[in-house]
Scaffold this motif. Sequence first.
Motif, mmCIF file in Angstrom:
data_model
loop_
_atom_site.group_PDB
_atom_site.id
_atom_site.type_symbol
_atom_site.label_atom_id
_atom_site.label_comp_id
_atom_site.label_asym_id
_atom_site.label_seq_id
_atom_site.Cartn_x
_atom_site.Cartn_y
_atom_site.Cartn_z
ATOM 1 N N MET A 1 0.849 -1.179 0.000
ATOM 2 C CA MET A 1 0.000 0.000 0.000
ATOM 3 C C MET A 1 0.890 1.235 0.000
ATOM 4 O O MET A 1 1.881 1.288 0.696
ATOM 5 C CB MET A 1 -0.912 -0.016 1.225
ATOM 6 C CG MET A 1 -1.784 1.197 1.343
ATOM 7 S SD MET A 1 -3.072 1.110 2.608
ATOM 8 C CE MET A 1 -2.159 0.741 4.065
ATOM 9 N N ASN A 2 0.482 2.219 -0.748
ATOM 10 C CA ASN A 2 1.212 3.473 -0.790
ATOM 11 C C ASN A 2 0.932 4.279 0.467
ATOM 12 O O ASN A 2 0.110 3.914 1.285
ATOM 13 C CB ASN A 2 0.796 4.271 -2.032
ATOM 14 C CG ASN A 2 1.179 3.565 -3.307
ATOM 15 O OD1 ASN A 2 2.186 2.862 -3.354
ATOM 16 N ND2 ASN A 2 0.395 3.719 -4.338
ATOM 17 N N ASP A 3 1.617 5.391 0.613
ATOM 18 C CA ASP A 3 1.411 6.255 1.780
ATOM 19 C C ASP A 3 -0.044 6.691 1.877
ATOM 20 O O ASP A 3 -0.664 7.062 0.885
ATOM 21 C CB ASP A 3 2.307 7.484 1.686
ATOM 22 C CG ASP A 3 3.780 7.128 1.823
ATOM 23 O OD1 ASP A 3 4.083 6.125 2.472
ATOM 24 O OD2 ASP A 3 4.609 7.873 1.267
ATOM 25 N N MET A 4 -0.558 6.666 3.095
ATOM 26 C CA MET A 4 -1.933 7.091 3.336
ATOM 27 C C MET A 4 -1.997 8.605 3.449
ATOM 28 O O MET A 4 -1.133 9.210 4.070
ATOM 29 C CB MET A 4 -2.460 6.476 4.639
ATOM 30 C CG MET A 4 -2.817 5.027 4.523
ATOM 31 S SD MET A 4 -3.398 4.313 6.078
ATOM 32 C CE MET A 4 -4.649 5.450 6.597
ATOM 33 N N PRO A 5 -3.027 9.209 2.892
ATOM 34 C CA PRO A 5 -3.211 10.655 3.055
ATOM 35 C C PRO A 5 -3.398 11.000 4.532
ATOM 36 O O PRO A 5 -4.059 10.260 5.281
ATOM 37 C CB PRO A 5 -4.490 10.943 2.264
ATOM 38 C CG PRO A 5 -4.625 9.799 1.314
ATOM 39 C CD PRO A 5 -4.036 8.621 2.011
ATOM 40 N N VAL A 6 -2.827 12.106 4.951
ATOM 41 C CA VAL A 6 -2.919 12.535 6.345
ATOM 42 C C VAL A 6 -4.376 12.703 6.756
ATOM 43 O O VAL A 6 -4.775 12.313 7.855
ATOM 44 C CB VAL A 6 -2.128 13.850 6.563
ATOM 45 C CG1 VAL A 6 -2.354 14.397 7.955
ATOM 46 C CG2 VAL A 6 -0.654 13.616 6.314
ATOM 47 N N GLY A 7 -5.197 13.257 5.890
ATOM 48 C CA GLY A 7 -6.603 13.462 6.212
ATOM 49 C C GLY A 7 -7.320 12.154 6.502
ATOM 50 O O GLY A 7 -8.190 12.092 7.374
ATOM 51 N N LEU A 8 -6.961 11.103 5.783
ATOM 52 C CA LEU A 8 -7.559 9.790 6.029
ATOM 53 C C LEU A 8 -7.132 9.274 7.393
ATOM 54 O O LEU A 8 -7.964 8.802 8.170
ATOM 55 C CB LEU A 8 -7.165 8.803 4.937
ATOM 56 C CG LEU A 8 -7.654 7.355 5.124
ATOM 57 C CD1 LEU A 8 -9.178 7.299 5.199
ATOM 58 C CD2 LEU A 8 -7.135 6.475 3.997
ATOM 59 N N MET A 9 -5.861 9.392 7.705
ATOM 60 C CA MET A 9 -5.372 8.921 9.007
ATOM 61 C C MET A 9 -6.054 9.683 10.144
ATOM 62 O O MET A 9 -6.457 9.079 11.139
ATOM 63 C CB MET A 9 -3.856 9.075 9.102
ATOM 64 C CG MET A 9 -3.107 8.120 8.194
ATOM 65 S SD MET A 9 -1.314 8.117 8.444
ATOM 66 C CE MET A 9 -0.871 9.732 7.861
ATOM 67 N N MET A 10 -6.195 10.986 9.992
ATOM 68 C CA MET A 10 -6.811 11.804 11.045
ATOM 69 C C MET A 10 -8.282 11.437 11.226
ATOM 70 O O MET A 10 -8.768 11.323 12.347
ATOM 71 C CB MET A 10 -6.654 13.285 10.712
ATOM 72 C CG MET A 10 -5.224 13.764 10.818
ATOM 73 S SD MET A 10 -4.996 15.464 10.263
ATOM 74 C CE MET A 10 -6.057 16.338 11.379
ATOM 75 N N THR A 11 -8.970 11.238 10.126
ATOM 76 C CA THR A 11 -10.392 10.920 10.199
ATOM 77 C C THR A 11 -10.606 9.521 10.765
ATOM 78 O O THR A 11 -11.518 9.302 11.565
ATOM 79 C CB THR A 11 -11.051 11.076 8.814
ATOM 80 O OG1 THR A 11 -10.760 12.381 8.305
ATOM 81 C CG2 THR A 11 -12.551 10.915 8.894
ATOM 82 N N LEU A 12 -9.759 8.579 10.390
ATOM 83 C CA LEU A 12 -9.846 7.237 10.967
ATOM 84 C C LEU A 12 -9.573 7.285 12.469
ATOM 85 O O LEU A 12 -10.227 6.578 13.248
ATOM 86 C CB LEU A 12 -8.857 6.284 10.289
ATOM 87 C CG LEU A 12 -9.250 5.767 8.910
ATOM 88 C CD1 LEU A 12 -8.079 5.037 8.284
ATOM 89 C CD2 LEU A 12 -10.479 4.879 8.976
ATOM 90 N N ALA A 13 -8.622 8.113 12.881
ATOM 91 C CA ALA A 13 -8.280 8.223 14.303
ATOM 92 C C ALA A 13 -9.458 8.748 15.124
ATOM 93 O O ALA A 13 -9.579 8.440 16.305
ATOM 94 C CB ALA A 13 -7.067 9.137 14.485
#
Length: 54
Positions: A1-13
Motif C-alpha cells: 500500500m502506498n502512503d496514506m493521506p494525512v486526512g484519512l489517518m486523522m479521520t480514521l483516528a
Amino acid sequence: MNDMPVGLMMTLAEQEQAMRRFAALSAEERDRVVDQARQAASRKEMQSIVQSLV
C-alpha cells in the motif's frame, strides 16, 4: 500500500470503529479506500469515505 493521506489517518483516528474495519480490510480493499481518499476534495468527503466503512 502506498502512503496514506494525512486526512484519512486523522479521520480514521476520530472513529475507532472505522479504524478497526479499515485494518480488517484486505490489502486490495485498503488500497481502494486510500485511492478514494486521495480524490477527496473536502473534509466532508473524507468523513463520508471513512463513515462508509462503518
